[in-house]
Design a protein around this motif. Structure first.
Motif, PDB file in Angstrom:
ATOM      1  N   THR A 169       0.921  -1.154  -0.144  1.00  0.00           N
ATOM      2  CA  THR A 169      -0.155   0.188   0.025  1.00  0.00           C
ATOM      3  C   THR A 169       0.835   1.284  -0.074  1.00  0.00           C
ATOM      4  O   THR A 169       2.061   1.216   0.301  1.00  0.00           O
ATOM      5  N   ILE A 170      -0.088   2.302  -0.332  1.00  0.00           N
ATOM      6  CA  ILE A 170       0.841   3.497  -0.508  1.00  0.00           C
ATOM      7  C   ILE A 170       0.112   4.547   0.516  1.00  0.00           C
ATOM      8  O   ILE A 170      -0.830   4.776   0.527  1.00  0.00           O
ATOM      9  N   ASP A 171       0.897   5.270   1.546  1.00  0.00           N
ATOM     10  CA  ASP A 171       0.393   6.266   2.438  1.00  0.00           C
ATOM     11  C   ASP A 171       1.329   7.616   2.134  1.00  0.00           C
ATOM     12  O   ASP A 171       2.385   7.435   2.483  1.00  0.00           O
ATOM     13  N   LYS A 172       0.782   8.517   1.594  1.00  0.00           N
ATOM     14  CA  LYS A 172       1.487   9.805   1.219  1.00  0.00           C
ATOM     15  C   LYS A 172       2.787   9.253   0.360  1.00  0.00           C
ATOM     16  O   LYS A 172       2.355   8.609  -0.787  1.00  0.00           O
ATOM     17  N   GLN A 173       3.813   9.522   0.514  1.00  0.00           N
ATOM     18  CA  GLN A 173       5.019   9.244  -0.407  1.00  0.00           C
ATOM     19  C   GLN A 173       5.893   7.977   0.349  1.00  0.00           C
ATOM     20  O   GLN A 173       7.064   7.662  -0.126  1.00  0.00           O
ATOM     21  N   LYS A 174       5.226   7.224   1.160  1.00  0.00           N
ATOM     22  CA  LYS A 174       5.652   5.919   1.739  1.00  0.00           C
ATOM     23  C   LYS A 174       5.057   4.726   1.298  1.00  0.00           C
ATOM     24  O   LYS A 174       3.750   4.590   1.132  1.00  0.00           O
ATOM     25  N   GLY A 175       5.760   3.917   0.724  1.00  0.00           N
ATOM     26  CA  GLY A 175       5.357   2.656   0.143  1.00  0.00           C
ATOM     27  C   GLY A 175       5.377   1.338   1.519  1.00  0.00           C
ATOM     28  O   GLY A 175       6.483   1.506   2.331  1.00  0.00           O
ATOM     29  N   TYR A 176       4.456   0.630   1.695  1.00  0.00           N
ATOM     30  CA  TYR A 176       4.520  -0.427   2.608  1.00  0.00           C
ATOM     31  C   TYR A 176       4.254  -1.758   2.031  1.00  0.00           C
ATOM     32  O   TYR A 176       3.397  -1.973   1.265  1.00  0.00           O
ATOM     33  N   MET A 177       5.170  -2.491   2.348  1.00  0.00           N
ATOM     34  CA  MET A 177       5.184  -3.862   1.965  1.00  0.00           C
ATOM     35  C   MET A 177       4.411  -4.683   2.977  1.00  0.00           C
ATOM     36  O   MET A 177       5.210  -5.038   4.356  1.00  0.00           O
ATOM     37  N   TYR A 178       3.162  -4.605   3.439  1.00  0.00           N
ATOM     38  CA  TYR A 178       2.404  -5.237   4.344  1.00  0.00           C
ATOM     39  C   TYR A 178       2.664  -6.733   4.655  1.00  0.00           C
ATOM     40  O   TYR A 178       3.034  -6.954   5.865  1.00  0.00           O
ATOM     41  N   ARG A 179       2.265  -7.434   3.827  1.00  0.00           N
ATOM     42  CA  ARG A 179       2.600  -8.816   3.963  1.00  0.00           C
ATOM     43  C   ARG A 179       2.993  -9.766   2.758  1.00  0.00           C
ATOM     44  O   ARG A 179       2.438  -9.475   1.811  1.00  0.00           O
ATOM     45  N   VAL A 180       3.826 -10.573   3.082  1.00  0.00           N
ATOM     46  CA  VAL A 180       4.400 -11.417   1.983  1.00  0.00           C
ATOM     47  C   VAL A 180       3.878 -12.890   2.379  1.00  0.00           C
ATOM     48  O   VAL A 180       4.269 -13.157   3.642  1.00  0.00           O
ATOM     49  N   ALA A 181       3.805 -13.798   1.495  1.00  0.00           N
ATOM     50  CA  ALA A 181       3.306 -15.163   1.929  1.00  0.00           C
ATOM     51  C   ALA A 181       3.649 -16.111   0.529  1.00  0.00           C
ATOM     52  O   ALA A 181       3.106 -15.628  -0.484  1.00  0.00           O
ATOM     53  N   ARG A 204       6.877  -0.980  -8.735  1.00  0.00           N
ATOM     54  CA  ARG A 204       5.513  -0.329  -8.709  1.00  0.00           C
ATOM     55  C   ARG A 204       5.561   1.013  -7.796  1.00  0.00           C
ATOM     56  O   ARG A 204       5.210   2.059  -8.189  1.00  0.00           O
ATOM     57  N   PHE A 205       6.282   0.741  -6.830  1.00  0.00           N
ATOM     58  CA  PHE A 205       6.481   2.099  -6.009  1.00  0.00           C
ATOM     59  C   PHE A 205       7.245   2.982  -6.803  1.00  0.00           C
ATOM     60  O   PHE A 205       6.750   4.251  -6.578  1.00  0.00           O
ATOM     61  N   ARG A 206       8.289   2.647  -7.316  1.00  0.00           N
ATOM     62  CA  ARG A 206       9.131   3.769  -8.021  1.00  0.00           C
ATOM     63  C   ARG A 206       8.399   4.506  -9.254  1.00  0.00           C
ATOM     64  O   ARG A 206       8.460   5.614  -9.245  1.00  0.00           O
ATOM     65  N   GLN A 207       7.532   3.737  -9.647  1.00  0.00           N
ATOM     66  CA  GLN A 207       6.786   4.290 -10.844  1.00  0.00           C
ATOM     67  C   GLN A 207       5.465   5.444 -10.205  1.00  0.00           C
ATOM     68  O   GLN A 207       5.232   6.248 -10.767  1.00  0.00           O
ATOM     69  N   ARG A 208       5.204   5.138  -8.969  1.00  0.00           N
ATOM     70  CA  ARG A 208       4.350   6.143  -8.468  1.00  0.00           C
ATOM     71  C   ARG A 208       5.196   6.925  -7.363  1.00  0.00           C
ATOM     72  O   ARG A 208       4.552   7.925  -6.507  1.00  0.00           O
ATOM     73  N   LYS A 209       6.509   7.243  -7.578  1.00  0.00           N
ATOM     74  CA  LYS A 209       7.366   8.281  -6.804  1.00  0.00           C
ATOM     75  C   LYS A 209       7.223   8.112  -5.455  1.00  0.00           C
ATOM     76  O   LYS A 209       7.242   9.126  -4.677  1.00  0.00           O
ATOM     77  N   VAL A 210       7.196   6.697  -5.004  1.00  0.00           N
ATOM     78  CA  VAL A 210       7.433   6.651  -3.448  1.00  0.00           C
ATOM     79  C   VAL A 210       8.751   7.055  -3.142  1.00  0.00           C
ATOM     80  O   VAL A 210       9.659   6.571  -3.754  1.00  0.00           O
TER      81      VAL A 210
END
Length: 140
Positions: free
Chosen positions: A61-73, A94-100
């Motif tokens: 998810t993205i919150d402001k300009q921070k990307g979070y890798m919430y859960r990997v399984a 994907r984060f880079r494309q969105r300017k995270v």
């Protein structure tokens, strides 16, 4: 193996994967965040597919300009084959494309178990973040 965005037809397979590989408590928390993220932006829910089988999932998810890798399984039968690494790499793209500007891993007790995995990737900037609220409530 193909890494792609989640599709509605993946729901059952992803839910079964999460139930299989996560603890009951972790799965409950993750399913709430998963549903919330799908309503916000399904492009940040990635699946790894191999021969028609869902091998892994990464919920971001993205919150402001921070990307979070919430859960990997990753399904047990696909571990140590680069599935998690491929999911993280694709999410970083994907984060880079969105300017995270910064990528974070929520530092909950479930992700703490995966710290060696994340550290082995050597991808920067990745930091563990202590959240004051569950990600499914604060991000969006």
């Amino acid at each position: 193996m193909q890494i792609r965005s989640f599709q509605l037809s993946d729901y059952r397979s992803v839910a079964e994967l999460l139930e299989e590989v996560l603890s009951e408590e972790c799965c409950e928390e993750t399913m709430g965040a998963f549903a919330r993220q799908l309503s916000w932006d399904s492009e940040l829910v990635l699946v790894a597919e191999s021969a028609g089988v869902i091998a892994g999932v990464l919920i971001g998810t993205i919150d402001k300009q921070k990307g979070y890798m919430y859960r990997v399984a990753v399904h047990e039968g696909f571990r140590r084959q680069g599935v998690g690494r491929a999911l993280v790499s694709t999410m970083n793209n994907r984060f880079r494309q969105r300017k995270v500007m910064k990528v974070l891993i929520p530092g909950d007790k479930h992700n703490e178990l995966l710290r060696p995995f994340y550290e082995s990737l050597g991808v920067r900037p990745i930091d563990f973040a202590q959240l004051t609220h569950p990600l499914s409530i604060v991000a969006g």
